[in-house]
Scaffold this motif. Structure first.
Motif, PDB file in Angstrom:
ATOM      1  N   TYR A 226     -19.819  -4.913 -13.753  1.00  0.00           N
ATOM      2  CA  TYR A 226     -19.801  -3.841 -12.759  1.00  0.00           C
ATOM      3  C   TYR A 226     -18.352  -3.521 -12.387  1.00  0.00           C
ATOM      4  O   TYR A 226     -17.600  -4.400 -11.984  1.00  0.00           O
ATOM      5  CB  TYR A 226     -20.578  -4.252 -11.515  1.00  0.00           C
ATOM      6  N   SER A 227     -17.986  -2.254 -12.513  1.00  0.00           N
ATOM      7  CA  SER A 227     -16.604  -1.847 -12.262  1.00  0.00           C
ATOM      8  C   SER A 227     -16.413  -1.169 -10.914  1.00  0.00           C
ATOM      9  O   SER A 227     -15.299  -1.154 -10.384  1.00  0.00           O
ATOM     10  CB  SER A 227     -16.135  -0.909 -13.374  1.00  0.00           C
ATOM     11  N   ALA A 228     -17.465  -0.570 -10.354  1.00  0.00           N
ATOM     12  CA  ALA A 228     -17.326   0.158  -9.089  1.00  0.00           C
ATOM     13  C   ALA A 228     -18.691   0.268  -8.425  1.00  0.00           C
ATOM     14  O   ALA A 228     -19.734   0.156  -9.081  1.00  0.00           O
ATOM     15  CB  ALA A 228     -16.741   1.544  -9.325  1.00  0.00           C
ATOM     16  N   ILE A 229     -18.669   0.519  -7.120  1.00  0.00           N
ATOM     17  CA  ILE A 229     -19.905   0.708  -6.361  1.00  0.00           C
ATOM     18  C   ILE A 229     -19.678   1.763  -5.291  1.00  0.00           C
ATOM     19  O   ILE A 229     -18.599   1.843  -4.693  1.00  0.00           O
ATOM     20  CB  ILE A 229     -20.380  -0.623  -5.715  1.00  0.00           C
ATOM     21  N   ARG A 230     -20.677   2.603  -5.081  1.00  0.00           N
ATOM     22  CA  ARG A 230     -20.688   3.557  -3.982  1.00  0.00           C
ATOM     23  C   ARG A 230     -22.095   3.572  -3.399  1.00  0.00           C
ATOM     24  O   ARG A 230     -23.086   3.494  -4.130  1.00  0.00           O
ATOM     25  CB  ARG A 230     -20.303   4.964  -4.442  1.00  0.00           C
ATOM     26  N   CYS A 231     -22.177   3.677  -2.073  1.00  0.00           N
ATOM     27  CA  CYS A 231     -23.462   3.605  -1.382  1.00  0.00           C
ATOM     28  C   CYS A 231     -23.575   4.733  -0.374  1.00  0.00           C
ATOM     29  O   CYS A 231     -22.572   5.298   0.081  1.00  0.00           O
ATOM     30  CB  CYS A 231     -23.619   2.271  -0.649  1.00  0.00           C
ATOM     31  N   VAL A 232     -24.805   5.042   0.002  1.00  0.00           N
ATOM     32  CA  VAL A 232     -25.086   5.883   1.152  1.00  0.00           C
ATOM     33  C   VAL A 232     -25.856   4.994   2.126  1.00  0.00           C
ATOM     34  O   VAL A 232     -26.939   4.506   1.821  1.00  0.00           O
ATOM     35  CB  VAL A 232     -25.867   7.156   0.764  1.00  0.00           C
ATOM     36  N   GLY A 233     -25.239   4.716   3.269  1.00  0.00           N
ATOM     37  CA  GLY A 233     -25.797   3.712   4.148  1.00  0.00           C
ATOM     38  C   GLY A 233     -25.532   2.326   3.590  1.00  0.00           C
ATOM     39  O   GLY A 233     -24.671   2.130   2.736  1.00  0.00           O
ATOM     40  N   ASP A 234     -26.299   1.344   4.067  1.00  0.00           N
ATOM     41  CA  ASP A 234     -26.076  -0.035   3.633  1.00  0.00           C
ATOM     42  C   ASP A 234     -27.181  -0.554   2.722  1.00  0.00           C
ATOM     43  O   ASP A 234     -27.279  -1.764   2.493  1.00  0.00           O
ATOM     44  CB  ASP A 234     -25.930  -0.956   4.851  1.00  0.00           C
ATOM     45  N   GLN A 235     -27.993   0.362   2.151  1.00  0.00           N
ATOM     46  CA  GLN A 235     -29.083  -0.073   1.282  1.00  0.00           C
ATOM     47  C   GLN A 235     -29.039   0.572  -0.104  1.00  0.00           C
ATOM     48  O   GLN A 235     -29.165  -0.106  -1.115  1.00  0.00           O
ATOM     49  CB  GLN A 235     -30.439   0.246   1.943  1.00  0.00           C
ATOM     50  N   LEU A 236     -28.870   1.884  -0.140  1.00  0.00           N
ATOM     51  CA  LEU A 236     -28.940   2.625  -1.400  1.00  0.00           C
ATOM     52  C   LEU A 236     -27.559   2.686  -2.052  1.00  0.00           C
ATOM     53  O   LEU A 236     -26.630   3.276  -1.499  1.00  0.00           O
ATOM     54  CB  LEU A 236     -29.462   4.039  -1.150  1.00  0.00           C
ATOM     55  N   CYS A 237     -27.432   2.106  -3.238  1.00  0.00           N
ATOM     56  CA  CYS A 237     -26.141   2.017  -3.912  1.00  0.00           C
ATOM     57  C   CYS A 237     -26.280   2.337  -5.397  1.00  0.00           C
ATOM     58  O   CYS A 237     -27.329   2.113  -6.010  1.00  0.00           O
ATOM     59  CB  CYS A 237     -25.553   0.612  -3.783  1.00  0.00           C
ATOM     60  N   LEU A 238     -25.192   2.839  -5.969  1.00  0.00           N
ATOM     61  CA  LEU A 238     -25.060   3.038  -7.413  1.00  0.00           C
ATOM     62  C   LEU A 238     -23.846   2.249  -7.889  1.00  0.00           C
ATOM     63  O   LEU A 238     -22.765   2.341  -7.305  1.00  0.00           O
ATOM     64  CB  LEU A 238     -24.881   4.513  -7.751  1.00  0.00           C
ATOM     65  N   LEU A 239     -24.046   1.484  -8.971  1.00  0.00           N
ATOM     66  CA  LEU A 239     -22.979   0.675  -9.526  1.00  0.00           C
ATOM     67  C   LEU A 239     -22.597   1.222 -10.895  1.00  0.00           C
ATOM     68  O   LEU A 239     -23.463   1.467 -11.747  1.00  0.00           O
ATOM     69  CB  LEU A 239     -23.407  -0.784  -9.678  1.00  0.00           C
ATOM     70  N   SER A 240     -21.301   1.428 -11.108  1.00  0.00           N
ATOM     71  CA  SER A 240     -20.798   1.835 -12.414  1.00  0.00           C
ATOM     72  C   SER A 240     -20.507   0.595 -13.243  1.00  0.00           C
ATOM     73  O   SER A 240     -20.194  -0.479 -12.708  1.00  0.00           O
ATOM     74  CB  SER A 240     -19.519   2.655 -12.264  1.00  0.00           C
ATOM     75  N   THR A 241     -20.595   0.737 -14.560  1.00  0.00           N
ATOM     76  CA  THR A 241     -20.340  -0.385 -15.459  1.00  0.00           C
ATOM     77  C   THR A 241     -19.083  -0.128 -16.273  1.00  0.00           C
ATOM     78  O   THR A 241     -18.700   1.025 -16.520  1.00  0.00           O
ATOM     79  CB  THR A 241     -21.534  -0.607 -16.397  1.00  0.00           C
ATOM     80  N   GLY A 242     -18.444  -1.213 -16.711  1.00  0.00           N
ATOM     81  CA  GLY A 242     -17.179  -1.099 -17.399  1.00  0.00           C
ATOM     82  C   GLY A 242     -17.243  -0.271 -18.657  1.00  0.00           C
ATOM     83  O   GLY A 242     -16.343   0.519 -18.949  1.00  0.00           O
ATOM     84  N   GLY A 243     -18.305  -0.420 -19.448  1.00  0.00           N
ATOM     85  CA  GLY A 243     -18.446   0.363 -20.663  1.00  0.00           C
ATOM     86  C   GLY A 243     -18.897   1.775 -20.431  1.00  0.00           C
ATOM     87  O   GLY A 243     -18.771   2.633 -21.318  1.00  0.00           O
ATOM     88  N   GLY A 244     -19.450   2.050 -19.254  1.00  0.00           N
ATOM     89  CA  GLY A 244     -19.867   3.400 -18.902  1.00  0.00           C
ATOM     90  C   GLY A 244     -21.211   3.835 -19.444  1.00  0.00           C
ATOM     91  O   GLY A 244     -21.633   4.965 -19.205  1.00  0.00           O
ATOM     92  N   ALA A 245     -21.900   2.960 -20.168  1.00  0.00           N
ATOM     93  CA  ALA A 245     -23.164   3.369 -20.782  1.00  0.00           C
ATOM     94  C   ALA A 245     -24.284   3.478 -19.759  1.00  0.00           C
ATOM     95  O   ALA A 245     -25.229   4.253 -19.950  1.00  0.00           O
ATOM     96  CB  ALA A 245     -23.560   2.392 -21.882  1.00  0.00           C
ATOM     97  N   GLN A 246     -24.202   2.703 -18.665  1.00  0.00           N
ATOM     98  CA  GLN A 246     -25.274   2.714 -17.670  1.00  0.00           C
ATOM     99  C   GLN A 246     -24.726   2.792 -16.254  1.00  0.00           C
ATOM    100  O   GLN A 246     -23.585   2.412 -15.983  1.00  0.00           O
ATOM    101  CB  GLN A 246     -26.141   1.434 -17.772  1.00  0.00           C
ATOM    102  N   LEU A 247     -25.583   3.281 -15.366  1.00  0.00           N
ATOM    103  CA  LEU A 247     -25.443   3.075 -13.931  1.00  0.00           C
ATOM    104  C   LEU A 247     -26.595   2.181 -13.506  1.00  0.00           C
ATOM    105  O   LEU A 247     -27.684   2.226 -14.090  1.00  0.00           O
ATOM    106  CB  LEU A 247     -25.516   4.397 -13.172  1.00  0.00           C
ATOM    107  N   VAL A 248     -26.361   1.369 -12.478  1.00  0.00           N
ATOM    108  CA  VAL A 248     -27.427   0.538 -11.923  1.00  0.00           C
ATOM    109  C   VAL A 248     -27.658   0.981 -10.485  1.00  0.00           C
ATOM    110  O   VAL A 248     -26.713   1.088  -9.695  1.00  0.00           O
ATOM    111  CB  VAL A 248     -27.084  -0.954 -11.998  1.00  0.00           C
ATOM    112  N   ARG A 249     -28.922   1.229 -10.160  1.00  0.00           N
ATOM    113  CA  ARG A 249     -29.297   1.755  -8.844  1.00  0.00           C
ATOM    114  C   ARG A 249     -30.131   0.728  -8.091  1.00  0.00           C
ATOM    115  O   ARG A 249     -31.073   0.160  -8.640  1.00  0.00           O
ATOM    116  CB  ARG A 249     -30.092   3.046  -9.005  1.00  0.00           C
ATOM    117  N   THR A 250     -29.753   0.491  -6.845  1.00  0.00           N
ATOM    118  CA  THR A 250     -30.563  -0.335  -5.963  1.00  0.00           C
ATOM    119  C   THR A 250     -30.830   0.426  -4.674  1.00  0.00           C
ATOM    120  O   THR A 250     -29.917   1.043  -4.115  1.00  0.00           O
ATOM    121  CB  THR A 250     -29.893  -1.687  -5.649  1.00  0.00           C
ATOM    122  N   ALA A 251     -32.079   0.404  -4.215  1.00  0.00           N
ATOM    123  CA  ALA A 251     -32.464   1.117  -2.992  1.00  0.00           C
ATOM    124  C   ALA A 251     -32.580   0.187  -1.799  1.00  0.00           C
ATOM    125  O   ALA A 251     -32.814   0.653  -0.674  1.00  0.00           O
ATOM    126  CB  ALA A 251     -33.788   1.846  -3.209  1.00  0.00           C
TER     127      ALA A 251
END
Length: 754
Positions: A266-291
């Motif tokens: 995981y290379s970066a993270i951005r969230c809206v509030g303290d629950q819903l977040c999107l994580l960027s990955t180093g290779g860029g092939a995927q994003l990971v989402r947690t609600a």
């Protein structure tokens, strides 16, 4: 402002043939301007430089990336515009403090704007931007004036005036600045006194006294790549091997959680509030989402066919994600699904050709790929010719009728703008090198020896009988204003003024018959029946205004590394070069005064194709860089105020070889400007170059050793984000030949014939 002229880049649905999700509803087409030149992106859209990070303050957001790219959006990522950040150094960090204030940086450069990107000023964490002791690794600003910087040696600095002055704080424990060997990785402050920093060894530190002291609060066991806080209490740490940690007490304690996505980096993270977040990955092939902040396994998303390196929330539902080659996607369901913004042509391209129809141009590519623009380069559509080979040339005399040539010598004709194509037979097994149609019914197949002509739309071809071309080795052909045609090969230049029926040989450049015979021709480009340029095999550029009766060498070019050229008028032309001074990349040289001076333009990082420039008279110029980057300009590639370069030396005639000083002046004097002074001296192979600093008053100096004979000097400047580039006229310095020694007494004069 230089790049502000480029309005919002568009969402182009159907304008560019792409793969993957369908683009969301299109906006009006406009194009992002690049670098310090007047070229604008047509493919990819919105632009083609890789983007590394993004940050939003409501619907206003900023994205940064390679080649000094800084983009702005005011509508949550639907449209983007380029900003004049004033550097070509890659940017990897961006923070939108509010809609008007943005900080961006990378390497030895940091910038701040407080007027929404209209103007930028330097954040002076290093005295010299071209090099620095330690590079910028992270920044965290709490207001437009108060912020903290982390350098890659672990040094921590704070500023309370927006980056004019800095105070040093205690370095991160274990890093080089603290006497250790650990690399730092991230910093985030939640108040003027409270902040958190992390290192590659997995350790997380916290300060409550604005960095005067640091306390170890967690050991993750894996590299921490980024820290992000939703508010003063809730934050996240992400990193290597699937590392995901959460704090709910302002960073005092950290709880690891498993997102169920494996050992992704995981290379970066951005969230809206303290629950819903999107994580960027180093290779860029995927994003990971947690609600739910990782309480349950997250969702792995593939948002685009290109790698995506950054994702940021513009609202609780709007997400903008960006990445390689300028790829831009948008989500209106909080990152569950994404749709493309703009797009990129499929296929690989090698040349660009302007059509006789104003605003129309074509790019030829592999496996029959043929890209077309009908709006002056603002957008491109993908077409194809029915061949497995690569297209090497194309000629459209009208919107409907066109001819194409593949690398196997196959010639094709379309009568409906490229929707369908018909295979033609030239009556020869020879593999032609070029094709040209001066009108719908006339088409010429050029080379490899002689040429064949059809006057019935390609149904039949006959060999040209004119002595000038009948047996000549030919490589190319160009059409000039007024209908004149010029065919050329290694040893031949010939002109036709009747649509290719008859041809007349033109004289080649050279001071003697022997020199003319020896000269090899690489390319010609004529703007009229009498005026044109010739590039020889040694890289020299020659100009004639008399249809070859007289040629002049254009020494102000300052280089022999010319790969291609195009003329747009009797006085204007482009040269393609892959190097300027000591730097390689996508460079052009342009003249607007018949070759007396040449303005360098740094367009893109990628090299420009040898056949990647087209300059039809009185219209839009087109450019192909790399294998698919397509750009256009209506300003001759120039942007910013006009600049001027002059060269001088105290004496231009010397009695003996010496070291001389060549002085120059640049006006206006750009901040930290550097000028390339090139020299062509007798006895040395090719041009040599020195890159020299310009003083605040615009003056610069270079020293050279000049041997006997005539040495030539040229100064050139690529311009900056306020002024266009410039080139000087040639300065000649001549060292007289050594006097002959008197013959010895009783020597040869007294000898008679036997």
């Amino acid at each position: 402002m230089l790049l502000k002229r480029a309005l919002a880049a568009s969402l182009v649905a159907g304008a560019i043939a792409t793969t993957g999700a369908t683009a969301i509803a299109p906006a009006a087409i406009a194009n992002v301007q690049v670098g310090s030149s007047g070229w604008q992106w047509g493919n990819p859209l919105p632009q083609g430089n890789t983007l590394r990070a993004a940050s939003f303050a409501g619907a206003t957001g900023y994205a940064v990336g390679d080649f000094g790219t800084l983009l702005k959006t005011s509508d949550g990522g639907a449209t983007w515009s380029g900003l004049p950040v004033g550097t070509f150094q890659g940017l990897t960090i961006v923070q939108a403090v509010d809609a008007s204030t943005v900080f961006a940086g990378g390497g030895c450069v940091a910038r701040r704007s407080t007027d929404g990107g209209e103007t930028f000023e330097a954040v002076a964490f290093t005295p010299v931007e071209s090099s620095c002791r330690a590079k910028l690794l992270g920044l965290s600003f709490l207001s437009p004036t108060l912020g903290f910087l982390l350098l890659d040696d672990g040094s921590v600095f704070t500023t309370d005036d927006g980056g004019t002055q800095f105070a040093q704080r205690t370095a991160l424990p274990g890093t080089a600045a603290a006497g250790g060997g650990t690399a730092p990785s991230a910093i985030a402050f939640t108040s003027p006194t409270t902040g958190v920093a992390a290192a590659r060894d997995g350790r997380i530190y916290r300060t409550t006294d604005a960095g005067v002291s640091w306390s170890l609060v967690a050991e993750a066991g894996r590299a921490v790549n980024q820290l992000w806080f939703a508010d003063a209490e809730h934050g996240f740490a992400v990193g290597a091997g699937g590392l995901f940690m959460r704090t709910a007490d302002g960073g005092r304690t950290w709880t690891p959680r498993d997102l169920g996505a494996g050992a992704l980096d995981y290379s970066a993270i951005r969230c809206v509030g303290d629950q819903l977040c999107l994580l960027s990955t180093g290779g860029g092939a995927q994003l990971v989402r947690t609600a739910d902040a990782g309480q349950t396994p997250g969702t792995v998303i593939t948002p685009a066919s290109d790698p995506i390196y950054a994702a940021a929330f513009a609202s609780p539902t709007r997400v903008s994600a960006l990445g390689a080659n300028g790829a831009t996607v948008l989500s209106d369901d909080a990152g569950a699904t994404f749709a493309k913004v703009g797009g990129r042509l499929s296929g690989s391209y090698s040349s660009i050709r302007a059509s006789a129809v104003r605003g129309t141009a074509f790019a030829t590519g592999t496996v029959g790929a043929l890209a077309r623009t009908s709006d002056g380069g603002s957008s491109w559509t993908r077409g194809s010719v029915p061949t497995a080979g690569a297209l090497v040339d194309v000629s459209f005399p009208s919107r409907a009728v066109g001819y194409a040539l593949d690398d196997g010598g196959g010639i094709f004709r379309t009568g409906n703008g490229g929707t369908t194509w018909k295979t033609l037979g030239t009556g020869s097994t020879a593999v032609a090198r070029a094709v040209l149609a001066p009108n719908e019914r006339t088409v010429l197949a050029i080379g490899p020896r002689g040429l064949r002509r059809s006057d019935d739309g390609g149904e039949t071809f006959d060999a040209a009988r004119s002595r000038a071309v009948a047996r000549a080795a030919l490589d190319g052909v160009v059409a000039a204003r007024g209908g004149a045609l010029f065919a050329w090969g290694d040893r031949t230049v010939a002109r036709s003024r009747d649509g290719g029926r008859t041809w007349t040989a033109l004289e080649k450049p050279g001071a003697s018959r022997r020199a003319r015979k020896k000269l090899r021709i690489a390319q010609v480009a004529f703007s009229s029946a009498t005026t044109g340029l010739l590039r020889d095999g040694d890289g020299r550029i020659w100009r004639t205004t008399t249809a070859g009766r007289v040629w002049s060498e254009l020494t102000a070019v300052g280089t022999a590394r010319v790969l291609g050229m195009a003329t747009s008028s009797d006085s204007s032309a482009y040269l393609v070069v892959n190097r300027f001074g000591n730097e390689s990349g996508g460079y052009l040289l342009r003249t607007a005064d018949g070759g007396a001076t040449w303005q360098p333009q740094f367009v893109v990082n990628e090299p420009i194709a040898a056949a990647g420039i087209a300059a039809p008279p009185g219209g839009t110029d087109y450019l192909l860089a790399g294998s698919s980057s397509l750009l256009s300009s209506r300003s001759g590639g120039s942007a910013g105020v006009r600049s001027r370069l002059t060269l001088s030396t105290p004496r231009t005639t010397l009695a003996r070889p010496a070291e001389i000083t060549v002085s120059g002046r640049l006006a206006p004097a750009g901040r930290s400007a550097r000028v390339v002074v090139s020299a062509l001296t007798p006895g040395k192979a090719g041009w040599r170059a020195q890159t020299v600093e310009v003083a605040a008053n615009g003056t610069f100096v270079a020293s050279w050793n000049v041997p006997r004979g005539t040495s030539r000097f040229v100064a050139q400047w690529t311009g900056d984000f306020n002024a266009a580039g410039a080139g000087s006229r040639t300065l000649d310095v001549t060292v007289r030949a050594a006097p002959r020694r008197a013959a010895r007494r009783g020597g040869r004069r007294g000898r008679g014939r036997r």
